[in-house]
Scaffold this motif. Structure first.
Motif, PDB file in Angstrom:
ATOM      1  N   GLN A   1     -11.082  38.314  10.988  1.00 54.33           N
ATOM      2  CA  GLN A   1     -11.307  38.931   9.694  1.00 54.33           C
ATOM      3  C   GLN A   1     -10.060  38.742   8.816  1.00 54.33           C
ATOM      4  O   GLN A   1      -8.932  38.950   9.253  1.00 54.33           O
ATOM      5  CB  GLN A   1     -11.604  40.418   9.869  1.00 54.33           C
ATOM      6  CG  GLN A   1     -11.914  41.140   8.567  1.00 54.33           C
ATOM      7  CD  GLN A   1     -12.318  42.577   8.804  1.00 54.33           C
ATOM      8  OE1 GLN A   1     -12.670  42.951   9.912  1.00 54.33           O
ATOM      9  NE2 GLN A   1     -12.258  43.391   7.767  1.00 54.33           N
ATOM     10  N   GLY A   2     -10.278  38.307   7.586  1.00 51.67           N
ATOM     11  CA  GLY A   2      -9.172  38.050   6.663  1.00 51.67           C
ATOM     12  C   GLY A   2      -8.761  36.596   6.608  1.00 51.67           C
ATOM     13  O   GLY A   2      -8.006  36.203   5.708  1.00 51.67           O
ATOM     14  N   ASP A   3      -9.225  35.776   7.561  1.00 49.81           N
ATOM     15  CA  ASP A   3      -8.864  34.356   7.565  1.00 49.81           C
ATOM     16  C   ASP A   3      -9.589  33.609   6.451  1.00 49.81           C
ATOM     17  O   ASP A   3     -10.681  33.996   6.015  1.00 49.81           O
ATOM     18  CB  ASP A   3      -9.212  33.719   8.908  1.00 49.81           C
ATOM     19  CG  ASP A   3      -8.223  34.097   9.997  1.00 49.81           C
ATOM     20  OD1 ASP A   3      -7.224  34.756   9.669  1.00 49.81           O
ATOM     21  OD2 ASP A   3      -8.470  33.768  11.175  1.00 49.81           O
ATOM     22  N   TYR A   4      -8.983  32.499   6.052  1.00 52.70           N
ATOM     23  CA  TYR A   4      -9.593  31.623   5.052  1.00 52.70           C
ATOM     24  C   TYR A   4     -10.316  30.485   5.765  1.00 52.70           C
ATOM     25  O   TYR A   4      -9.830  29.939   6.755  1.00 52.70           O
ATOM     26  CB  TYR A   4      -8.528  31.052   4.106  1.00 52.70           C
ATOM     27  CG  TYR A   4      -9.075  30.146   3.040  1.00 52.70           C
ATOM     28  CD1 TYR A   4      -9.681  30.678   1.908  1.00 52.70           C
ATOM     29  CD2 TYR A   4      -8.999  28.759   3.177  1.00 52.70           C
ATOM     30  CE1 TYR A   4     -10.192  29.843   0.923  1.00 52.70           C
ATOM     31  CE2 TYR A   4      -9.503  27.919   2.203  1.00 52.70           C
ATOM     32  CZ  TYR A   4     -10.111  28.461   1.073  1.00 52.70           C
ATOM     33  OH  TYR A   4     -10.611  27.634   0.109  1.00 52.70           O
TER      34      TYR A   4
ATOM     35  N   GLU B   1      -7.241  30.333  -3.834  1.00 52.41           N
ATOM     36  CA  GLU B   1      -8.153  31.054  -4.714  1.00 52.41           C
ATOM     37  C   GLU B   1      -9.593  30.807  -4.275  1.00 52.41           C
ATOM     38  O   GLU B   1      -9.980  29.668  -4.004  1.00 52.41           O
ATOM     39  CB  GLU B   1      -7.959  30.592  -6.155  1.00 52.41           C
ATOM     40  CG  GLU B   1      -8.853  31.326  -7.143  1.00 52.41           C
ATOM     41  CD  GLU B   1      -8.667  30.826  -8.554  1.00 52.41           C
ATOM     42  OE1 GLU B   1      -9.423  31.252  -9.440  1.00 52.41           O
ATOM     43  OE2 GLU B   1      -7.742  29.991  -8.769  1.00 52.41           O
ATOM     44  N   ILE B   2     -10.358  31.887  -4.190  1.00 50.08           N
ATOM     45  CA  ILE B   2     -11.743  31.772  -3.736  1.00 50.08           C
ATOM     46  C   ILE B   2     -12.647  31.562  -4.950  1.00 50.08           C
ATOM     47  O   ILE B   2     -12.654  32.369  -5.881  1.00 50.08           O
ATOM     48  CB  ILE B   2     -12.182  33.040  -2.976  1.00 50.08           C
ATOM     49  CG1 ILE B   2     -11.288  33.250  -1.750  1.00 50.08           C
ATOM     50  CG2 ILE B   2     -13.637  32.944  -2.558  1.00 50.08           C
ATOM     51  CD1 ILE B   2     -11.551  34.548  -1.029  1.00 50.08           C
TER      52      ILE B   2
ATOM     53  N   SER C   1     -16.204  27.015   1.268  1.00 46.93           N
ATOM     54  CA  SER C   1     -14.918  27.662   1.523  1.00 46.93           C
ATOM     55  C   SER C   1     -15.004  29.141   1.164  1.00 46.93           C
ATOM     56  O   SER C   1     -15.804  29.554   0.309  1.00 46.93           O
ATOM     57  CB  SER C   1     -13.822  26.997   0.697  1.00 46.93           C
ATOM     58  OG  SER C   1     -13.700  25.630   1.032  1.00 46.93           O
ATOM     59  N   GLY C   2     -14.182  29.954   1.838  1.00 45.97           N
ATOM     60  CA  GLY C   2     -14.188  31.374   1.534  1.00 45.97           C
ATOM     61  C   GLY C   2     -13.315  32.157   2.479  1.00 45.97           C
ATOM     62  O   GLY C   2     -12.631  31.594   3.348  1.00 45.97           O
ATOM     63  N   LYS C   3     -13.379  33.481   2.375  1.00 46.82           N
ATOM     64  CA  LYS C   3     -12.569  34.378   3.185  1.00 46.82           C
ATOM     65  C   LYS C   3     -13.469  35.195   4.098  1.00 46.82           C
ATOM     66  O   LYS C   3     -14.472  35.764   3.656  1.00 46.82           O
ATOM     67  CB  LYS C   3     -11.763  35.314   2.277  1.00 46.82           C
ATOM     68  CG  LYS C   3     -10.926  36.335   3.025  1.00 46.82           C
ATOM     69  CD  LYS C   3     -10.219  37.262   2.043  1.00 46.82           C
ATOM     70  CE  LYS C   3      -9.426  38.336   2.774  1.00 46.82           C
ATOM     71  NZ  LYS C   3      -8.768  39.281   1.828  1.00 46.82           N
ATOM     72  N   VAL C   4     -13.124  35.260   5.384  1.00 49.68           N
ATOM     73  CA  VAL C   4     -13.901  36.035   6.358  1.00 49.68           C
ATOM     74  C   VAL C   4     -13.703  37.523   6.063  1.00 49.68           C
ATOM     75  O   VAL C   4     -12.583  38.028   6.085  1.00 49.68           O
ATOM     76  CB  VAL C   4     -13.463  35.719   7.804  1.00 49.68           C
ATOM     77  CG1 VAL C   4     -14.250  36.582   8.784  1.00 49.68           C
ATOM     78  CG2 VAL C   4     -13.645  34.237   8.107  1.00 49.68           C
TER      79      VAL C   4
ATOM     80  N   LEU D   1     -17.482  33.989  -0.641  1.00 51.96           N
ATOM     81  CA  LEU D   1     -17.325  32.657  -1.220  1.00 51.96           C
ATOM     82  C   LEU D   1     -16.726  32.706  -2.620  1.00 51.96           C
ATOM     83  O   LEU D   1     -16.330  31.672  -3.169  1.00 51.96           O
ATOM     84  CB  LEU D   1     -18.677  31.935  -1.274  1.00 51.96           C
ATOM     85  CG  LEU D   1     -19.462  31.847   0.041  1.00 51.96           C
ATOM     86  CD1 LEU D   1     -20.765  31.088  -0.181  1.00 51.96           C
ATOM     87  CD2 LEU D   1     -18.638  31.194   1.130  1.00 51.96           C
ATOM     88  N   GLY D   2     -16.661  33.898  -3.194  1.00 52.82           N
ATOM     89  CA  GLY D   2     -16.156  34.031  -4.551  1.00 52.82           C
ATOM     90  C   GLY D   2     -17.273  34.045  -5.571  1.00 52.82           C
ATOM     91  O   GLY D   2     -18.411  33.628  -5.297  1.00 52.82           O
ATOM     92  N   ASP D   3     -16.961  34.524  -6.767  1.00 55.65           N
ATOM     93  CA  ASP D   3     -17.912  34.559  -7.886  1.00 55.65           C
ATOM     94  C   ASP D   3     -19.192  35.330  -7.540  1.00 55.65           C
ATOM     95  O   ASP D   3     -20.281  34.996  -8.034  1.00 55.65           O
ATOM     96  CB  ASP D   3     -18.275  33.140  -8.334  1.00 55.65           C
ATOM     97  CG  ASP D   3     -17.050  32.359  -8.789  1.00 55.65           C
ATOM     98  OD1 ASP D   3     -16.473  32.714  -9.832  1.00 55.65           O
ATOM     99  OD2 ASP D   3     -16.652  31.415  -8.067  1.00 55.65           O
ATOM    100  N   GLY D   4     -19.052  36.335  -6.661  1.00 54.97           N
ATOM    101  CA  GLY D   4     -20.199  37.175  -6.315  1.00 54.97           C
ATOM    102  C   GLY D   4     -21.067  36.633  -5.203  1.00 54.97           C
ATOM    103  O   GLY D   4     -22.059  37.273  -4.824  1.00 54.97           O
TER     104      GLY D   4
END
Length: 267
Positions: free
Chosen positions: A222-225, A127-128, A184-187, A204-207
């Motif tokens: 792209q799409g990697d964590y 979860e991001i 942490s986050g998603k590419v 990174l999440g949360d905007g």
């Protein structure tokens, strides 16, 4: 009678002298007139010659100006062609660099895209979530900020020789310095930008979104964590927009698509 002859001779002599004088005067006047005509003709010839020379000089100057303009046009076209060739070569190199970085996950990536898509869809990503209280880790082992975030006033960019707003922080770093995930986050994208070079964007999440620029040898697709502190790539040679500032990491933080000051979030 003798007296009359004497008088007649005297009168004749006087008339003869007057005739000579008149003739002399006429000759002198004629001579002056001819001289005036001669000098007038000479002056006219000189003026015509000067006019021809001036016309010749004007034509020569026009020809020289035209030659200079043609030479300048040829030089400008040559420079334009050279710049286009350099731009194409740079685009080719950057495209090759990016293509060398983003490798397919499976050998059959091009042959069976539907299979790969199914595999990715089945991956379970953490979860991001971005905790603004915890904030960001410093993305390089060392390096000072050489250009601060500044969206309320312009700051001076030495390479560009102009003042402009700066939506990121420019962190000084040597070429090949490892760049680590600040959070942490998603590419979400890996792209090549003329100003920031190879640039990686992370949700990174949360905007919140982080953007890393001036990179090479990116280890993610792209799409990697990304885990916080994980090496995502290395500092590359600076683009032409930062040639004076030197090698650096371009780091930008956005909240709901708007840039915010990253320095307020670094631990």
């Amino acid at each position: 009678m003798e007296g009359d002859r004497m008088r007649n001779k005297k009168i004749t002599a006087v008339f003869n002298r007057k005739s000579y004088i008149t003739a002399a005067v006429i000759m002198v006047v004629a001579a002056f007139g001819m001289t005036g005509v001669y000098y007038a003709q000479q002056e006219k010839k000189q003026e015509e010659q000067l006019a021809k020379e001036r016309e010749k000089q004007v034509q020569q100057a026009k020809a020289e100006d035209a030659a200079k303009e043609r030479a300048a046009e040829r030089e400008a076209k040559a420079r334009e062609a050279e710049e286009k060739a350099k731009a194409r070569e740079k685009e080719k190199e950057e495209a090759e660099a990016v293509s060398g970085i983003i490798e397919p996950r499976e050998n059959n990536f091009m042959d069976e895209p539907e299979v790969v898509a199914a595999q990715v869809s089945r991956e379970t990503l953490p979860e991001i979530h971005f905790d603004s209280e915890t904030g960001l880790n410093w993305p390089t082992e060392q390096g000072n900020v050489i250009l601060n975030y500044s969206m309320d006033r312009t700051i001076y960019f030495a390479t560009l020789e102009q003042y402009k707003y700066n939506p990121a922080v420019i962190i000084q770093a040597e070429v090949n310095t490892p760049v680590k995930a600040a959070a942490s986050g998603k590419v979400t994208s890996i792209e090549t930008n003329e100003e920031t070079g190879v640039t990686l964007t992370v949700d990174l999440g949360d905007g919140y979104t982080a953007r890393y620029g001036q990179l090479k040898e990116i280890s993610k697709n792209q799409g990697d964590y990304l885990e916080i502190g994980e090496v995502i790539g290395y500092v590359s040679e600076p683009t032409k927009y930062y040639s004076v500032e030197g090698a650096n990491l371009y780091f930008q933080l956005l909240k709901d698509g708007n840039p915010v000051d990253p320095m307020e979030y670094f631990e």
